[in-house]
Enzyme design. Structure first.
Site, mmCIF file in Angstrom:
data_model
loop_
_atom_site.group_PDB
_atom_site.id
_atom_site.type_symbol
_atom_site.label_atom_id
_atom_site.label_comp_id
_atom_site.label_asym_id
_atom_site.label_seq_id
_atom_site.Cartn_x
_atom_site.Cartn_y
_atom_site.Cartn_z
ATOM 1 N N GLU A 58 0.826 -1.212 0.000
ATOM 2 C CA GLU A 58 0.000 0.000 0.000
ATOM 3 C C GLU A 58 0.860 1.261 0.000
ATOM 4 O O GLU A 58 0.536 2.242 -0.668
ATOM 5 C CB GLU A 58 -0.945 0.011 1.208
ATOM 6 C CG GLU A 58 -2.081 -0.988 1.106
ATOM 7 C CD GLU A 58 -3.018 -0.713 -0.073
ATOM 8 O OE1 GLU A 58 -3.046 0.412 -0.575
ATOM 9 O OE2 GLU A 58 -3.702 -1.654 -0.504
ATOM 10 N N TYR A 141 -6.362 6.290 5.007
ATOM 11 C CA TYR A 141 -6.404 5.317 3.904
ATOM 12 C C TYR A 141 -5.562 4.078 4.226
ATOM 13 O O TYR A 141 -6.029 2.942 4.119
ATOM 14 C CB TYR A 141 -5.897 5.967 2.601
ATOM 15 C CG TYR A 141 -5.653 4.934 1.550
ATOM 16 C CD1 TYR A 141 -6.687 4.465 0.768
ATOM 17 C CD2 TYR A 141 -4.385 4.360 1.383
ATOM 18 C CE1 TYR A 141 -6.484 3.467 -0.169
ATOM 19 C CE2 TYR A 141 -4.172 3.365 0.456
ATOM 20 C CZ TYR A 141 -5.223 2.932 -0.322
ATOM 21 O OH TYR A 141 -5.018 1.938 -1.222
ATOM 22 N N ASP A 159 -9.258 6.283 -1.889
ATOM 23 C CA ASP A 159 -8.087 6.791 -2.617
ATOM 24 C C ASP A 159 -8.599 7.391 -3.919
ATOM 25 O O ASP A 159 -9.819 7.526 -4.105
ATOM 26 C CB ASP A 159 -7.043 5.683 -2.836
ATOM 27 C CG ASP A 159 -7.506 4.630 -3.815
ATOM 28 O OD1 ASP A 159 -8.711 4.632 -4.184
ATOM 29 O OD2 ASP A 159 -6.681 3.799 -4.226
#
Ligand code: SF4
Length: 372
Positions: A58, A141, A159
């Site tokens: 990520e 996030y 996102d």
């Protein structure tokens, strides 16, 4: 890339959009989970839900394309297979593995968070989004992605991909940076993720945005949720989301000292704050024009340095800046004991460069200097 910041969470969301999402929740979840199970791309970080691997992927995927991340991810987890290995490694090694990915603050935050996981949490990942948010480099996030994929917490994520999908699905014709729009995106994400398989559901949204509901020419005929899509019904998919207002670009001009000793170049490691912090580079100083380079480099390197006019220029476009590097040949009688703004300096041979964290712009400057 995370589209929002945590503090925007307190703004009231758009109730009309929320009601639309609520009415379509069941159909959307069912269609997206089935589609994701069948069509998700086989990516190296999807072979397990180990929180460490989810986290690394990520962070790498922020600001970087999937295809580019694949090789970096594989090499990174081979070199640092666990969070303990990452915490134990010198930061310089981590930066060197990050070389070419850009946005080096991500690598520094990874290293700092790995140390906290080992030293504060006994080497175990915090298992929920609220605890993850306390770690360096974790925004809403990233915390939501790790918590939902690795620990099955119904934590929302928004996102750029998810924001685009929502804007079209619910015909959200609003300024994408307005607090109400951002709050609505997070409220919709929270509403929809609340159910079984939260990790798969979040990934299905991101995957849809990346492969079907793309920024230009979305493949609506292949879309598993087209019957629920308000933008598709209204034939306004090409108008949504509204474009963001672009921030004005800044220019940064640097005079760069090319000092040689045989085939070695003088490199210095920047202090830990500011642009390119912690990275190695040929010593440099900001300038207002190419002509002021020699004086500024004299100031940096001392009176014994002989600085000539620039022999080459390297230009690079960063996200918010236009960077221009003026390369000046410099003769030095000896290596400086210290340089203002740098932690250390050293003569570096060509075969030693690969082990150092160096920005792409400076790498291009070094290649140019080496060819001169
Ligand atoms: Fe995006 Fe088209 Fe699917 Fe709507 S129907 S979500 S615009 S791909």
């Amino acid at each position: 890339m995370p589209a929002t910041k945590r503090k925007t969470k307190t703004q009231p969301p758009n109730d009309t959009v929320l009601a639309l999402a609520k009415n379509n929740k069941h159909a959307l979840r069912e269609a997206l989970l089935a589609w994701f199970a069948q069509f998700q791309r086989p990516l190296p970080w999807r072979v397990s839900t180990d929180p460490y691997r989810v986290w690394i992927s990520e962070i790498m995927l922020q600001q970087t394309q999937v295809e580019r991340v694949k090789d970096y991810f594989t090499a990174f987890v081979l070199r640092f297979p666990t969070v303990k290995d990452l915490a134990a490694a010198p930061l310089a090694d981590v930066l060197s593995m990050w070389r070419g990915l850009g946005y080096y603050s991500r690598a520094k935050n990874l290293h700092a968070a790995a140390s906290a996981i080992v030293n504060v949490h006994g080497g175990e990942f915090p298992r929920n989004s609220q605890a993850l948010l306390q770690l360096k480099g974790f925004g809403r996030y990233t915390a939501g992605a790790v918590a939902s994929i690795a620990f099955q917490e119904p934590a929302p994520i928004v996102d750029g991909n998810v924001a685009r999908v929502f804007a079209r699905l619910f015909a959200m014709d609003a300024d994408p940076q307005s607090p109400t729009h951002v709050a609505t995106l997070w409220a919709v994400a929270s509403l929809l993720v609340d159910g079984e398989q939260p990790g798969d559901f979040n990934q299905s949204l991101m995957e849809l945005g990346a492969t079907v509901c793309t920024p230009k020419n979305p493949s609506c005929l292949l879309c598993p949720v087209r019957t629920s899509c308000a933008a598709q019904h209204q034939s306004i998919t090409h108008l949504l989301p509204r474009p963001k207002k672009q921030a004005p670009r800044k220019s940064l001009h640097l005079a760069v000292a090319v000092c040689r000793q045989g085939d070695r170049l003088l490199l210095a490691r920047r202090a830990e704050t500011g642009l390119f912090s912690g990275l190695w580079e040929m010593p440099s100083a900001t300038v207002t024009s190419e002509q002021s380079g020699p004086a500024r480099l004299h100031q940096l390197l001392g009176a014994n340095a002989h600085v000539a006019g620039a022999f080459a220029t390297v230009e690079r476009t960063l996200t918010h800046r236009d960077l221009m590097l003026f390369l000046h040949p410099v003769t030095l009688s000896k290596k400086p004991a210290s340089l203002h703004g740098y932690l250390e300096c050293a003569w570096v041979a060509p075969h030693e460069l690969a082990a150092l964290g160096i920005s792409s712009a400076m790498q291009a400057a070094i290649e140019r200097a080496s060819a001169f």
